[in-house]
Design an enzyme around this catalytic site. Structure first.
Site, PDB file in Angstrom:
ATOM      1  N   TYR A 229       0.846  -1.198   0.000  1.00 33.34           N
ATOM      2  CA  TYR A 229       0.000   0.000   0.000  1.00 33.34           C
ATOM      3  C   TYR A 229       0.878   1.243   0.000  1.00 33.34           C
ATOM      4  CZ  TYR A 229      -3.928   3.036   0.958  1.00 33.34           C
ATOM      5  OH  TYR A 229      -4.888   4.005   0.853  1.00 33.34           O
TER       6      TYR A 229
ATOM      7  N   PHE B  39      -8.730  19.688 -24.659  1.00 33.43           N
ATOM      8  CA  PHE B  39      -9.143  18.298 -24.787  1.00 33.43           C
ATOM      9  C   PHE B  39     -10.444  18.172 -23.992  1.00 33.43           C
ATOM     10  CE2 PHE B  39      -9.326  13.818 -23.645  1.00 33.43           C
ATOM     11  CZ  PHE B  39      -9.411  13.315 -24.921  1.00 33.43           C
ATOM     12  N   THR B  40     -11.301  17.235 -24.377  1.00 38.72           N
ATOM     13  CA  THR B  40     -12.649  17.154 -23.776  1.00 38.72           C
ATOM     14  C   THR B  40     -12.610  17.120 -22.246  1.00 38.72           C
ATOM     15  OG1 THR B  40     -12.537  14.769 -24.117  1.00 38.72           O
ATOM     16  CG2 THR B  40     -13.776  16.041 -25.736  1.00 38.72           C
TER      17      THR B  40
ATOM     18  N   ASP C 159       0.620  19.324 -20.910  1.00 30.15           N
ATOM     19  CA  ASP C 159       0.029  17.988 -21.014  1.00 30.15           C
ATOM     20  C   ASP C 159       0.928  17.172 -21.950  1.00 30.15           C
ATOM     21  OD1 ASP C 159      -1.444  15.746 -21.778  1.00 30.15           O
ATOM     22  OD2 ASP C 159      -3.346  16.816 -21.894  1.00 30.15           O
TER      23      ASP C 159
ATOM     24  N   LYS D 228      -1.573   6.610 -22.918  1.00 33.16           N
ATOM     25  CA  LYS D 228      -1.002   6.941 -24.216  1.00 33.16           C
ATOM     26  C   LYS D 228       0.520   6.857 -24.157  1.00 33.16           C
ATOM     27  CE  LYS D 228      -4.813   9.910 -25.562  1.00 33.16           C
ATOM     28  NZ  LYS D 228      -5.166   9.642 -26.947  1.00 33.16           N
TER      29      LYS D 228
ATOM     30  N   ARG E 139     -15.078  13.396 -33.484  1.00 35.00           N
ATOM     31  CA  ARG E 139     -14.477  14.534 -32.804  1.00 35.00           C
ATOM     32  C   ARG E 139     -15.021  15.786 -33.482  1.00 35.00           C
ATOM     33  NH1 ARG E 139     -12.098  12.644 -27.982  1.00 35.00           N
ATOM     34  NH2 ARG E 139     -14.314  12.922 -27.824  1.00 35.00           N
TER      35      ARG E 139
ATOM     36  N   PHE F 238     -20.883  12.632 -25.616  1.00 35.29           N
ATOM     37  CA  PHE F 238     -20.397  11.727 -26.664  1.00 35.29           C
ATOM     38  C   PHE F 238     -20.122  10.325 -26.141  1.00 35.29           C
ATOM     39  CE2 PHE F 238     -15.955  11.539 -25.406  1.00 35.29           C
ATOM     40  CZ  PHE F 238     -15.770  12.720 -24.696  1.00 35.29           C
TER      41      PHE F 238
HETATM   42  N1  F0G Z   1      -4.944  14.848 -22.351  1.00 34.91           N
HETATM   43  C1  F0G Z   1      -4.906  14.391 -23.604  1.00 34.91           C
HETATM   44  C2  F0G Z   1      -4.111  15.131 -24.620  1.00 34.91           C
HETATM   45  C3  F0G Z   1      -5.587  13.232 -23.937  1.00 34.91           C
HETATM   46  O1  F0G Z   1      -5.537  12.797 -25.188  1.00 34.91           O
HETATM   47  C4  F0G Z   1      -6.327  12.548 -22.953  1.00 34.91           C
HETATM   48  C5  F0G Z   1      -7.085  11.345 -23.279  1.00 34.91           C
HETATM   49  C6  F0G Z   1      -6.357  13.059 -21.658  1.00 34.91           C
HETATM   50  C7  F0G Z   1      -5.641  14.222 -21.383  1.00 34.91           C
HETATM   51  C8  F0G Z   1      -7.118  12.383 -20.561  1.00 34.91           C
HETATM   52  O2  F0G Z   1      -6.436  11.225 -20.193  1.00 34.91           O
HETATM   53  O3  F0G Z   1      -8.034   9.362 -20.765  1.00 34.91           O
HETATM   54  O4  F0G Z   1      -6.093   8.993 -19.229  1.00 34.91           O
HETATM   55  O5  F0G Z   1      -8.037  10.329 -18.504  1.00 34.91           O
HETATM   56  N2  F0G Z   1      -7.371  10.983 -24.446  1.00 34.91           N
HETATM   57  C9  F0G Z   1      -8.113   9.791 -24.802  1.00 34.91           C
HETATM   58  C10 F0G Z   1      -8.370   9.746 -26.279  1.00 34.91           C
HETATM   59  C11 F0G Z   1      -9.352   9.580 -23.995  1.00 34.91           C
HETATM   60  O6  F0G Z   1      -9.095   8.841 -26.698  1.00 34.91           O
HETATM   61  O7  F0G Z   1      -7.852  10.568 -27.037  1.00 34.91           O
HETATM   62  P1  F0G Z   1      -7.194   9.907 -19.657  1.00 34.91           P
END
Ligand code: F0G
Length: 483
Positions: free
Chosen positions: A81, A133-134, A224, A267, A390, A456
């Site tokens: 832990y 980013f979303t 990021d 990623k 997108r 989405f």
């Molecule tokens: N920042 C970027 C540039 C991303 O592409 C993503 C995720 C995140 C933050 C959030 O990270 O998913 O680990 O919580 N991108 C995925 C995609 C979801 O399908 O492009 P996460």
């Protein structure tokens, strides 16, 4: 960098610098069954079952092929832990690669965004960025802030040969700070490999300029790095100053310009996790207490120790140019073939996937009938390929309940790292070209079940008319015995 060879015919072809040692069987359902599957999924590719998908190009998040070294490392994971040796190995990799003394683990990228937004956005303020980013936008707004996208004029051009479409416009940044006041700018966010505009990079020259403006106003930069490997690949191949630099030098050049770095390991590490890194003890201490509250203890942050081991190895593997060249070169191959065939596709090729321009592909589908979503379902029906919308579906409605038309309507065909073979990529090319030749058969979509936030992911739609049946009829005519 060896992952691109010239064949005797003169053609340049991307060549895999790895061999496949574990495989997963794929299904290619008949077209009629794919229609049933997409109906069951509310015409939302997120809601498809993977068993119904042939090539999953939804995302590169958590779907990259792991290396033998990553899998091996998972066997020696240290389950504790607190004070796990696996965490110590990840921490060492972070310090070595990002050059940051302080690290906070978080279970994925958006968890890092949650912590950063909650700590640095004091219920108001504007966060300038190269592009949102979303999940980033959702977390900044949840914390009471707003985003300001300060991309350059090149960023949204579908056809371009501009090498750094992810750059932030410096004049717009200065103007924004002058307008809202630096006290209302919690930080400036730069996203490496700008996801939503097609995995496009920024240059180090641009980030230096951003740094200068931030220094002049005493502002923080949050970087990021979820897609840093591909951004590095493009800096090395497109930015003269770095053509002979090694990957580590380029990563350091980017990270040294930031105050806080965060990432999705789904990623950048070909594993599943995330984290926040900084050289500043003061900034670290501001964020630290939220990790045990929302994620888990400071040496696991909501992640399994096996994934933590794989992250450490995966992060080190990003230093290998063969490794980080594979996906951009496969993407370039697909983009170039489609572009040459007249299919509207974002150029130059980016580092996340091939992005089809749905407004150019389906000019007869009104934007509020979601052309990118329609294109995604049409492509799935005729091929079993799953992409990701997108465009406007990925934008939530405004406070008055109106749709917010997206600046671009893209269908992203993500290229998870080391997953697909060239013949699979050629299949994608062929089916996209067939769909383009039959594009007038594709109609729009409308919501019948629509969540308010990040709609989405789980929203459900239906086609406007019986276009899917007409599309299948034409497919059967052209491929009587095919699937
Ligand atoms: N920042 C970027 C540039 C991303 O592409 C993503 C995720 C995140 C933050 C959030 O990270 O998913 O680990 O919580 N991108 C995925 C995609 C979801 O399908 O492009 P996460």
């Amino acid at each position: 960098m060896a992952a691109r060879v010239q064949f005797a015919s003169g053609e340049y072809v991307p060549l895999e610098m790895h061999k496949v040692r574990v495989v997963q069987k794929l299904n290619l359902l008949p077209v009629e069954e794919r229609l049933k599957a997409v109906e069951g999924a509310g015409y939302n590719t997120f809601l498809l079952q993977n068993r119904d998908v042939f090539l999953d190009m939804l995302t590169d998040s958590g779907t990259n092929a792991m290396s033998d070294q990553q899998i091996a490392s998972m066997m020696v994971a240290d389950d504790a832990y607190a004070g796990s040796a696996s965490y110590a190995r990840l921490y060492e990799a972070i310090v070595e690669i990002f050059g940051t003394e302080y690290f906070l683990p978080a279970h994925q990228g958006r968890a890092a965004e949650h912590i950063i937004s909650q700590v640095f956005i004091p219920r108001s303020g504007v966060v300038p960025m190269n592009f949102h980013f979303t999940t980033t936008k959702a977390h900044i707004e949840l914390a009471g802030g707003q985003i300001a996208e300060l991309f350059t004029d090149e960023a949204l051009k579908i056809k371009s040969d501009f090498p750094f479409k992810g750059n932030l416009d410096i004049a717009k940044l200065k103007a924004l700070i002058a307008k809202v006041g630096k006290q209302n700018v919690p930080y400036v966010r730069m996203e490496a490999g700008t996801n939503l505009i097609g995995g496009q990079p920024f240059s180090i020259a641009n980030m230096r300029d951003v740094r200068k403006v931030c220094d002049d106003h005493g502002l923080l930069i949050v970087l990021d790095v979820s897609l840093i490997a591909e951004n590095v690949y493009f800096i090395k191949t497109r930015e003269e100053e770095f053509k002979d630099a090694d990957v580590k030098t380029i990563i350091r050049a980017m990270c040294d310009l930031a105050d806080i770095i965060y990432f999705s390991a789904r990623k950048v590490c070909c594993a599943r996790g995330g984290g926040i890194a900084t050289r500043s003890k003061e900034l670290y201490l501001k964020m630290r207490d939220l990790v045990p509250l929302f994620e888990g203890f400071l040496t696991y942050g909501g992640m399994s120790v096996r994934e933590i081991e794989a992250m450490a190895v995966g992060l080190r593997e990003t230093l290998d140019m063969d490794m980080i060249s594979q996906s951009p070169q496969f993407i370039k191959y697909l983009v170039d073939q489609l572009d040459a065939g007249g299919v509207p596709v974002v150029t130059p090729a980016g580092g996340l996937g091939c992005h089809l321009d749905a407004m150019g592909f389906l000019p007869h589908v009104p934007q509020l009938q979601y052309p990118a979503g329609a294109l995604g379902t049409a492509l799935f029906i005729i091929s079993g390929i799953r992409g990701m919308e997108r465009g406007t579906i990925s934008m939530d409605r405004d406070a008055d309940g109106n749709d917010v038309p997206s600046e671009v309507e893209l269908l992203r065909l993500a290229m998870p790292r080391r997953v697909f073979t060239l013949s699979q990529v050629k299949y994608v090319e062929d089916r996209v070209k067939w769909l383009y030749a039959n594009r007038e058969l594709v109609g729009g979509l409308e919501f019948y079940d629509e969540p308010k936030v990040l709609r989405f992911f789980v929203g459900r739609l239906r086609p406007t008319g019986d276009w899917p049946q007409k599309l299948i009829a034409k497919f059967r005519q052209d491929f009587p015995n095919g699937v």
